[in-house]
Design a protein around this motif. Structure first.
Motif, mmCIF file in Angstrom:
data_model
loop_
_atom_site.group_PDB
_atom_site.id
_atom_site.type_symbol
_atom_site.label_atom_id
_atom_site.label_comp_id
_atom_site.label_asym_id
_atom_site.label_seq_id
_atom_site.Cartn_x
_atom_site.Cartn_y
_atom_site.Cartn_z
ATOM 1 N N GLU A 170 41.622 40.558 43.398
ATOM 2 C CA GLU A 170 41.175 39.441 42.560
ATOM 3 C C GLU A 170 41.959 39.470 41.256
ATOM 4 O O GLU A 170 41.973 40.484 40.570
ATOM 5 C CB GLU A 170 39.680 39.609 42.296
ATOM 6 C CG GLU A 170 39.098 38.543 41.408
ATOM 7 C CD GLU A 170 37.629 38.827 41.072
ATOM 8 O OE1 GLU A 170 36.851 37.881 41.045
ATOM 9 O OE2 GLU A 170 37.286 40.000 40.845
ATOM 10 N N MET B 4 38.998 30.993 45.451
ATOM 11 C CA MET B 4 38.921 30.970 43.994
ATOM 12 C C MET B 4 37.503 30.892 43.479
ATOM 13 O O MET B 4 36.643 30.221 44.051
ATOM 14 C CB MET B 4 39.651 29.741 43.477
ATOM 15 C CG MET B 4 41.106 29.807 43.699
ATOM 16 S SD MET B 4 41.887 29.242 42.206
ATOM 17 C CE MET B 4 43.373 28.677 42.929
ATOM 18 N N GLU B 5 37.302 31.584 42.376
ATOM 19 C CA GLU B 5 36.056 31.453 41.614
ATOM 20 C C GLU B 5 36.452 30.799 40.293
ATOM 21 O O GLU B 5 37.159 31.400 39.503
ATOM 22 C CB GLU B 5 35.442 32.821 41.366
ATOM 23 C CG GLU B 5 35.028 33.523 42.655
ATOM 24 C CD GLU B 5 35.017 35.032 42.512
ATOM 25 O OE1 GLU B 5 33.952 35.592 42.232
ATOM 26 O OE2 GLU B 5 36.083 35.661 42.691
ATOM 27 N N ASN C 259 41.479 35.105 44.216
ATOM 28 C CA ASN C 259 41.436 36.171 45.226
ATOM 29 C C ASN C 259 42.554 35.941 46.232
ATOM 30 O O ASN C 259 42.648 34.872 46.823
ATOM 31 C CB ASN C 259 40.091 36.158 45.951
ATOM 32 C CG ASN C 259 38.951 36.490 45.002
ATOM 33 O OD1 ASN C 259 38.564 37.641 44.870
ATOM 34 N ND2 ASN C 259 38.429 35.479 44.329
ATOM 35 N N VAL C 260 43.383 36.964 46.422
ATOM 36 C CA VAL C 260 44.558 36.814 47.282
ATOM 37 C C VAL C 260 44.564 37.912 48.345
ATOM 38 O O VAL C 260 44.342 39.085 48.034
ATOM 39 C CB VAL C 260 45.862 36.951 46.455
ATOM 40 C CG1 VAL C 260 47.090 36.773 47.341
ATOM 41 C CG2 VAL C 260 45.888 35.966 45.300
ATOM 42 N N SER C 261 44.828 37.511 49.593
ATOM 43 C CA SER C 261 45.108 38.503 50.636
ATOM 44 C C SER C 261 46.218 37.957 51.515
ATOM 45 O O SER C 261 46.581 36.783 51.413
ATOM 46 C CB SER C 261 43.860 38.804 51.463
ATOM 47 O OG SER C 261 43.495 37.670 52.233
ATOM 48 N N PHE D 13 35.229 38.000 58.395
ATOM 49 C CA PHE D 13 36.261 38.302 57.397
ATOM 50 C C PHE D 13 37.171 39.463 57.817
ATOM 51 O O PHE D 13 38.217 39.662 57.210
ATOM 52 C CB PHE D 13 35.621 38.628 56.047
ATOM 53 C CG PHE D 13 35.193 37.412 55.283
ATOM 54 C CD1 PHE D 13 36.038 36.820 54.359
ATOM 55 C CD2 PHE D 13 33.943 36.840 55.503
ATOM 56 C CE1 PHE D 13 35.654 35.690 53.650
ATOM 57 C CE2 PHE D 13 33.545 35.707 54.810
ATOM 58 C CZ PHE D 13 34.405 35.129 53.883
ATOM 59 N N VAL E 234 46.190 33.927 52.115
ATOM 60 C CA VAL E 234 44.811 33.446 52.134
ATOM 61 C C VAL E 234 44.265 33.592 50.712
ATOM 62 O O VAL E 234 44.346 34.668 50.126
ATOM 63 C CB VAL E 234 43.948 34.264 53.125
ATOM 64 C CG1 VAL E 234 42.488 33.820 53.050
ATOM 65 C CG2 VAL E 234 44.485 34.111 54.547
ATOM 66 N N ILE E 235 43.758 32.488 50.176
ATOM 67 C CA ILE E 235 43.340 32.493 48.776
ATOM 68 C C ILE E 235 41.967 31.847 48.641
ATOM 69 O O ILE E 235 41.695 30.787 49.208
ATOM 70 C CB ILE E 235 44.362 31.701 47.917
ATOM 71 C CG1 ILE E 235 45.752 32.359 48.009
ATOM 72 C CG2 ILE E 235 43.915 31.613 46.459
ATOM 73 C CD1 ILE E 235 46.891 31.390 47.807
ATOM 74 N N ARG F 111 41.461 41.760 50.018
ATOM 75 C CA ARG F 111 41.872 40.897 48.912
ATOM 76 C C ARG F 111 41.900 41.639 47.583
ATOM 77 O O ARG F 111 41.187 42.614 47.378
ATOM 78 C CB ARG F 111 40.919 39.724 48.800
ATOM 79 C CG ARG F 111 39.565 40.092 48.217
ATOM 80 C CD ARG F 111 38.671 38.865 48.188
ATOM 81 N NE ARG F 111 37.502 39.031 47.337
ATOM 82 C CZ ARG F 111 36.342 39.485 47.759
ATOM 83 N NH1 ARG F 111 36.191 39.882 49.006
ATOM 84 N NH2 ARG F 111 35.320 39.564 46.918
ATOM 85 N N SER G 188 34.958 28.960 45.917
ATOM 86 C CA SER G 188 35.501 28.332 47.135
ATOM 87 C C SER G 188 35.484 29.326 48.289
ATOM 88 O O SER G 188 35.400 30.529 48.094
ATOM 89 C CB SER G 188 36.943 27.863 46.900
ATOM 90 O OG SER G 188 37.863 28.921 47.150
ATOM 91 N N ARG G 189 35.570 28.808 49.488
ATOM 92 C CA ARG G 189 35.856 29.653 50.652
ATOM 93 C C ARG G 189 37.336 30.002 50.588
ATOM 94 O O ARG G 189 38.119 29.322 49.910
ATOM 95 C CB ARG G 189 35.576 28.870 51.940
ATOM 96 C CG ARG G 189 34.159 28.416 52.100
ATOM 97 C CD ARG G 189 33.316 29.487 52.731
ATOM 98 N NE ARG G 189 31.933 29.028 52.886
ATOM 99 C CZ ARG G 189 30.914 29.847 53.074
ATOM 100 N NH1 ARG G 189 31.107 31.157 53.135
ATOM 101 N NH2 ARG G 189 29.692 29.379 53.211
ATOM 102 N N PRO G 190 37.754 31.026 51.333
ATOM 103 C CA PRO G 190 39.179 31.387 51.277
ATOM 104 C C PRO G 190 40.009 30.427 52.124
ATOM 105 O O PRO G 190 40.626 30.806 53.116
ATOM 106 C CB PRO G 190 39.192 32.808 51.849
ATOM 107 C CG PRO G 190 38.013 32.863 52.755
ATOM 108 C CD PRO G 190 36.970 31.960 52.160
ATOM 109 N N LEU H 32 40.810 39.018 58.296
ATOM 110 C CA LEU H 32 41.682 38.795 57.140
ATOM 111 C C LEU H 32 42.055 40.124 56.493
ATOM 112 O O LEU H 32 41.420 41.154 56.731
ATOM 113 C CB LEU H 32 40.977 37.910 56.108
ATOM 114 C CG LEU H 32 40.549 36.521 56.597
ATOM 115 C CD1 LEU H 32 39.843 35.771 55.478
ATOM 116 C CD2 LEU H 32 41.754 35.729 57.095
ATOM 117 N N GLY H 33 43.079 40.066 55.644
ATOM 118 C CA GLY H 33 43.487 41.263 54.918
ATOM 119 C C GLY H 33 42.533 41.554 53.768
ATOM 120 O O GLY H 33 41.678 40.743 53.425
ATOM 121 N N LYS I 26 37.363 47.307 42.273
ATOM 122 C CA LYS I 26 36.452 46.187 42.511
ATOM 123 C C LYS I 26 35.006 46.668 42.452
ATOM 124 O O LYS I 26 34.613 47.595 43.162
ATOM 125 C CB LYS I 26 36.759 45.595 43.880
ATOM 126 C CG LYS I 26 35.791 44.541 44.343
ATOM 127 C CD LYS I 26 36.003 43.240 43.628
ATOM 128 C CE LYS I 26 34.848 42.289 43.927
ATOM 129 N NZ LYS I 26 34.788 41.218 42.946
#
Ligand code: ADP
Ligand code: MG
Length: 503
Positions: A241, A27-28, A215-217, A233, A24-25, A239, A174-176, A236-237, A292
């Motif tokens: 960045e 991005m900013e 951003n990765v989870s 959220f 799940v990604i 994340r 973006s949304r993930p 989800l795992g 973070k």
């Protein structure tokens, strides 16, 4: 217009030691606004200037200096929002994000945390013909860029260059919704393409004018769908960045490494710590940069130097009225109007000037043939020579002239390639150059017929063979072409041979 419907691509699955995992990604993207002056000052944004040459009193935070919003930068953000089919907020506001860093003279960055100028939108990310991911945009806000600390010019001192300080950035969040490394790269590429079409960011990644925080989870299959259904959220795992990525290749490598790192931690019974990481391309790994930070760490508050930003719907409508045709629409139109394949339409709409060149060649001509020549002959040659459409030695008018000579039957395909070569090196008018170099197909059918009659009379056994097996009639065509020095039109000769032999 062609109505393209898309299937959704499958998410990338990574097999861990114990189970399968999905990525799940979100991005900013920081996109530097294409503008001659900064967000709150009149200083120039020109790159390559002497260090600290483009710095006004506001940029270096002299006492008593006040920021003044740059209307053009606001217009660029609105144009970007419209291009991403996003909601435009008529009222937005600027906040101070407080932190110390030597390249930040104000001691805070002016940004838009609570009331961004642009709200929800979307980007269609194509992953193959008829397959695309819709990535939702959460928001776009305007903010200032920071300066640059330089640590490698002197062994004992650091320097700072404020030229970039205060330059306008759009942060596009973006949304993930991105589900794999290839999609992440394709998302950045698509966003870059749209921004370049809009003229709101030049998309130059080497210069850092477009850079991404990734951003990765990871999560177990099925969890993402639960998040989508509820917006919660917690399905989800955690994340991490990865900051400041400006290469599509490194973005993919970093995501893959980071996902595998997280999977190993979780399968080992550990928990992923939410943090900011950096990708090291030499080692091919991400490493921790800092824990973070949360919004409250920055002590955000509304900037008292700036009134809320209020814009009028009529002004937004005025911008909407001047929107260019965007990549998706152009691609659909190229496929519908010129009969292009998905692939050719992608190539020809990748950059604005490619599409314009193609349309100039295709106007009033066969679209598919024009696409073939532009992509294979022209772009192929430009690539080999390290040139671009903008510097092409052969113009659209010249290439169109070559296609006209083919269409009129005056030159063969083979001659056309030679003519293209001549135009590339010598320039000139296609018809004149063709005449000067003796490129003319023999269209005098009388001469061709005489040559063929002589051949038929002299080769009765070939005639007999061809009557049994029509394919062998090709021998006559070949001989006639040879006799005319390759200047006869092969299709015309073929037809004549068939007629004479009664095939
Ligand atoms: P911040 O600004 O503090 O980094 P945001 O809530 O604005 O936090 O989210 C930043 C980005 O992280 C967004 O692009 C969002 O889509 C993404 N994101 C949020 N949660 C996840 C997650 N679990 N996995 C991957 N990306 C995520
Ligand atoms: Mg972030």
């Amino acid at each position: 217009m062609l109505d393209l419907t898309y299937a959704t691509p499958a998410p990338k699955v990574i097999a861990g030691a114990k189970s399968d995992w999905e990525l799940v990604i979100g991005m900013e993207i920081h996109a530097q606004v294409a503008s001659n002056s900064k967000l709150f000052s009149g200083a120039s944004t020109q790159v390559g200037a002497e260090p600290n040459a483009n710095v006004s009193f506001v940029d270096c935070a002299m006492p008593g200096m006040l920021p003044v919003i740059n209307e053009f930068c606001v217009e660029q953000a609105v144009r970007t929002g419209l291009g991403l089919k996003a909601a435009i907020h008529l009222r937005s506001a600027f906040d101070r994000k407080n932190y110390f860093y030597p390249d930040l003279p104000q001691g805070y960055q002016i940004s838009q945390l609570y009331h961004p100028i642009v709200g929800e939108g979307e980007v269609l990310v194509e992953m193959g013909p008829g397959v695309a991911r819709k990535v939702r945009i959460e928001r776009i806000h305007l903010e200032q860029d920071a300066g640059k600390s330089i640590h490698d010019m002197d062994p004992a001192m650091s320097f700072v260059d404020f030229n970039r300080t205060g330059v306008a950035l759009m942060e596009i969040v973006s949304r993930p919704d991105i589900r794999g490394p290839e999609e992440a790269a394709a998302y950045v590429a698509k966003l870059r393409q749209i921004l370049r079409y809009l003229g709101t960011c030049d998309g130059n990644m080497q210069n850092g004018n477009l850079r991404a925080d990734v951003n990765v989870s990871v999560c177990r299959p099925g969890q993402y769908e639960k998040y989508q259904a509820s917006g919660d959220f917690s399905h989800l795992g955690t994340r991490c960045e990865i900051k400041n990525m400006n290469s599509l290749r490194f973005i993919q490598q970093a995501i893959d490494y980071e996902a595998r790192r997280q999977i190993a931690i979780v399968e080992d019974g550990g928990t992923v710590t939410q943090e900011t990481r950096l990708y090291d391309p030499d080692k091919g790994e991400t490493r921790s940069m800092r824990s973070k930070e949360e919004a409250h760490d920055y002590r955000y508050f509304p900037d008292p130097d700036l009134l809320p930003l209020e814009i009028e719907q009529a002004w937004v409508d005025g911008i909407a009225a001047t929107m260019p045709e965007l990549p998706d629409a152009k691609k659909a139109r190229f496929m519908a109007d010129y009969g292009l394949t998905d692939y050719d339409a992608n190539v020809l709409t990748a950059e604005l000037d490619s599409g314009a060149f193609f349309e100039a060649v295709a106007k009033g001509r066969d679209g598919k043939i024009a696409a073939n020549w532009v992509i294979n002959e022209l772009f192929g040659r430009l690539n080999r020579e390290g040139q671009s459409v903008a510097t092409s030695p052969v113009s659209a008018a010249q290439l169109g002239g070559v296609l006209d000579l083919i269409a009129k039957g005056e030159i063969s395909g083979k001659m056309a390639k030679d003519l293209f070569e001549i135009l590339w090196t010598e320039g000139g008018d296609p018809a004149e150059q063709a005449a000067r170099h003796g490129m003319k197909q023999v269209t005098d059918m009388g001469a061709i017929e005489a040559a063929l009659d002589a051949l038929i009379a002299a080769n009765p056994d070939q005639v007999a063979k061809a009557k049994v097996n029509a394919k062998l009639a090709g021998w006559f065509t070949g001989q006639v072409l040879k006799a005319t020095g390759g200047k006869a039109n092969p299709a015309a000769v073929n037809a004549l041979v068939a007629q004479k032999l009664g095939l």
